[in-house]
Design a protein around this motif. Sequence first.
Motif, PDB file in Angstrom:
ATOM      1  N   TYR A 173      91.801  72.575  10.623  1.00 22.16           N
ATOM      2  CA  TYR A 173      92.058  71.860  11.868  1.00 22.16           C
ATOM      3  C   TYR A 173      90.997  72.172  12.915  1.00 22.16           C
ATOM      4  CZ  TYR A 173      94.297  71.092  16.408  1.00 22.16           C
ATOM      5  OH  TYR A 173      94.573  70.717  17.694  1.00 22.16           O
ATOM      6  N   ARG A 174      90.617  71.139  13.669  1.00 20.89           N
ATOM      7  CA  ARG A 174      89.762  71.277  14.853  1.00 20.89           C
ATOM      8  C   ARG A 174      90.529  70.672  16.025  1.00 20.89           C
ATOM      9  NH1 ARG A 174      84.997  68.585  11.633  1.00 20.89           N
ATOM     10  NH2 ARG A 174      85.861  66.771  12.693  1.00 20.89           N
ATOM     11  N   SER A 175      90.216  71.100  17.224  1.00 16.14           N
ATOM     12  CA  SER A 175      90.971  70.633  18.397  1.00 16.14           C
ATOM     13  C   SER A 175      90.923  69.117  18.557  1.00 16.14           C
ATOM     14  CB  SER A 175      90.486  71.331  19.664  1.00 16.14           C
ATOM     15  OG  SER A 175      89.116  71.063  19.871  1.00 16.14           O
ATOM     16  N   ASP A 176      89.851  68.467  18.123  1.00 18.13           N
ATOM     17  CA  ASP A 176      89.793  67.008  18.250  1.00 18.13           C
ATOM     18  C   ASP A 176      90.671  66.290  17.215  1.00 18.13           C
ATOM     19  OD1 ASP A 176      87.986  67.786  16.220  1.00 18.13           O
ATOM     20  OD2 ASP A 176      86.690  66.044  16.563  1.00 18.13           O
ATOM     21  N   ASP A 177      91.341  67.055  16.341  1.00 17.30           N
ATOM     22  CA  ASP A 177      92.293  66.480  15.388  1.00 17.30           C
ATOM     23  C   ASP A 177      93.685  66.293  15.993  1.00 17.30           C
ATOM     24  OD1 ASP A 177      90.427  66.459  13.253  1.00 17.30           O
ATOM     25  OD2 ASP A 177      90.923  68.536  12.731  1.00 17.30           O
ATOM     26  N   MET A 178      93.929  66.827  17.198  1.00 21.19           N
ATOM     27  CA  MET A 178      95.292  66.803  17.739  1.00 21.19           C
ATOM     28  C   MET A 178      95.841  65.386  17.860  1.00 21.19           C
ATOM     29  SD  MET A 178      97.078  68.310  21.183  1.00 21.19           S
ATOM     30  CE  MET A 178      96.923  70.017  20.717  1.00 21.19           C
ATOM     31  N   VAL A 179      95.121  64.493  18.492  1.00 18.79           N
ATOM     32  CA  VAL A 179      95.634  63.132  18.687  1.00 18.79           C
ATOM     33  C   VAL A 179      95.854  62.430  17.350  1.00 18.79           C
ATOM     34  CG1 VAL A 179      95.109  60.848  19.643  1.00 18.79           C
ATOM     35  CG2 VAL A 179      94.799  62.902  21.044  1.00 18.79           C
ATOM     36  N   PRO A 180      94.900  62.481  16.402  1.00 19.42           N
ATOM     37  CA  PRO A 180      95.190  61.860  15.103  1.00 19.42           C
ATOM     38  C   PRO A 180      96.393  62.477  14.388  1.00 19.42           C
ATOM     39  CG  PRO A 180      92.839  62.289  15.322  1.00 19.42           C
ATOM     40  CD  PRO A 180      93.510  62.934  16.501  1.00 19.42           C
ATOM     41  N   ILE A 181      96.579  63.784  14.520  1.00 18.81           N
ATOM     42  CA  ILE A 181      97.747  64.429  13.912  1.00 18.81           C
ATOM     43  C   ILE A 181      99.036  63.903  14.548  1.00 18.81           C
ATOM     44  CG2 ILE A 181      99.006  66.632  13.892  1.00 18.81           C
ATOM     45  CD1 ILE A 181      96.387  67.964  13.010  1.00 18.81           C
ATOM     46  N   LEU A 182      99.033  63.742  15.843  1.00 19.52           N
ATOM     47  CA  LEU A 182     100.204  63.177  16.521  1.00 19.52           C
ATOM     48  C   LEU A 182     100.474  61.759  16.032  1.00 19.52           C
ATOM     49  CD1 LEU A 182      99.541  64.513  20.121  1.00 19.52           C
ATOM     50  CD2 LEU A 182     101.405  65.218  18.607  1.00 19.52           C
TER      51      LEU A 182
ATOM     52  N   TRP B 211     110.833  61.351  19.305  1.00 20.83           N
ATOM     53  CA  TRP B 211     109.390  61.520  19.406  1.00 20.83           C
ATOM     54  C   TRP B 211     108.997  62.433  20.569  1.00 20.83           C
ATOM     55  CZ3 TRP B 211     105.546  62.333  16.744  1.00 20.83           C
ATOM     56  CH2 TRP B 211     104.270  62.359  17.275  1.00 20.83           C
ATOM     57  N   THR B 212     109.703  62.383  21.659  1.00 26.60           N
ATOM     58  CA  THR B 212     109.391  63.266  22.791  1.00 26.60           C
ATOM     59  C   THR B 212     109.475  64.720  22.362  1.00 26.60           C
ATOM     60  OG1 THR B 212     110.218  61.620  24.348  1.00 26.60           O
ATOM     61  CG2 THR B 212     110.058  63.886  25.148  1.00 26.60           C
ATOM     62  N   ARG B 213     110.521  65.060  21.632  1.00 24.46           N
ATOM     63  CA  ARG B 213     110.690  66.436  21.152  1.00 24.46           C
ATOM     64  C   ARG B 213     109.638  66.789  20.102  1.00 24.46           C
ATOM     65  NH1 ARG B 213     115.241  70.150  20.072  1.00 24.46           N
ATOM     66  NH2 ARG B 213     114.248  71.874  18.978  1.00 24.46           N
ATOM     67  N   GLN B 214     109.433  65.892  19.136  1.00 23.06           N
ATOM     68  CA  GLN B 214     108.477  66.169  18.064  1.00 23.06           C
ATOM     69  C   GLN B 214     107.060  66.332  18.606  1.00 23.06           C
ATOM     70  OE1 GLN B 214     110.881  67.063  15.622  1.00 23.06           O
ATOM     71  NE2 GLN B 214     109.080  66.581  14.438  1.00 23.06           N
TER      72      GLN B 214
ATOM     73  N   ARG C 210     102.398  69.717  19.514  1.00 26.42           N
ATOM     74  CA  ARG C 210     101.365  70.230  20.422  1.00 26.42           C
ATOM     75  C   ARG C 210     101.456  71.760  20.533  1.00 26.42           C
ATOM     76  NH1 ARG C 210      98.582  66.579  23.537  1.00 26.42           N
ATOM     77  NH2 ARG C 210      99.325  64.431  23.460  1.00 26.42           N
ATOM     78  N   ALA C 211     102.664  72.270  20.642  1.00 25.57           N
ATOM     79  CA  ALA C 211     102.845  73.725  20.770  1.00 25.57           C
ATOM     80  C   ALA C 211     102.426  74.436  19.487  1.00 25.57           C
ATOM     81  CB  ALA C 211     104.301  74.049  21.106  1.00 25.57           C
ATOM     82  N   TYR C 212     102.812  73.906  18.345  1.00 25.00           N
ATOM     83  CA  TYR C 212     102.462  74.570  17.097  1.00 25.00           C
ATOM     84  C   TYR C 212     100.951  74.566  16.868  1.00 25.00           C
ATOM     85  CZ  TYR C 212     100.740  72.273  12.892  1.00 25.00           C
ATOM     86  OH  TYR C 212      99.923  71.734  11.954  1.00 25.00           O
ATOM     87  N   LEU C 213     100.266  73.487  17.267  1.00 29.70           N
ATOM     88  CA  LEU C 213      98.819  73.434  17.074  1.00 29.70           C
ATOM     89  C   LEU C 213      98.087  74.471  17.927  1.00 29.70           C
ATOM     90  CD1 LEU C 213      98.276  69.590  16.782  1.00 29.70           C
ATOM     91  CD2 LEU C 213      97.983  71.298  14.968  1.00 29.70           C
ATOM     92  N   GLU C 214      98.755  74.965  18.952  1.00 30.02           N
ATOM     93  CA  GLU C 214      98.180  76.015  19.798  1.00 30.02           C
ATOM     94  C   GLU C 214      98.613  77.411  19.352  1.00 30.02           C
ATOM     95  OE1 GLU C 214      95.932  75.400  22.166  1.00 30.02           O
ATOM     96  OE2 GLU C 214      96.066  73.250  21.728  1.00 30.02           O
ATOM     97  N   ASP C 215      99.492  77.485  18.367  1.00 33.86           N
ATOM     98  CA  ASP C 215     100.054  78.746  17.897  1.00 33.86           C
ATOM     99  C   ASP C 215      99.085  79.431  16.934  1.00 33.86           C
ATOM    100  OD1 ASP C 215     101.545  80.804  16.703  1.00 33.86           O
ATOM    101  OD2 ASP C 215     103.354  79.590  16.492  1.00 33.86           O
TER     102      ASP C 215
END
Length: 161
Positions: free
Chosen positions: A7-16, A48-51, A56-61
């Motif tokens: 994972y790279r930080s620019d993957d966050m939006v595609p992962i969402l 979706w709001t919860r997920q 987002r939180a897990y990707l920062e963990d």
Amino acid sequence: MVEYREYRSDDMVPILEVSKRAWAPVFKKLEPAVQGYVYSSFYPEGWWTRQEADIRAYLEDDLVRTHVAVIEDFVGGFVGTRIHPEDQMGEVFIIAVDPTHQRKGIARRLMEISFHHAKEAGMKIMMVETGDDPGHKPSRSAYESMGFTRWPVARYFRELD
């Protein structure tokens, strides 16, 4: 061709985006399968709001290591692996594959990458959790096909008066 990488930080939006597409049909079947008061307690602003907040939180963990499957410059899936050294256990903490790429072996390969990471960390067993509702039936089948066996767990809820 599928490329698997960390994972790279620019993957966050595609992962969402992958998560939302992959899990929309799951949550559509989950909602009518559970008590309304439980569902609304977990997802008061919608699933979706919860997920999205959880992802987002897990990707920062720092305790979860994520790998992605890239298909023609498109993030088509991902897996997050958590290590539990106290139990000598790796956990497939989260996994999703875009619906357009499901049933092509991508989830299986992501799981194998997760297993490898856990084994490198000295873990002896792997765990994955999923729901027992109709929406999660394909997940249960996939995990069982990879050699996971079910641990009987019962989780009960009741409303407070």
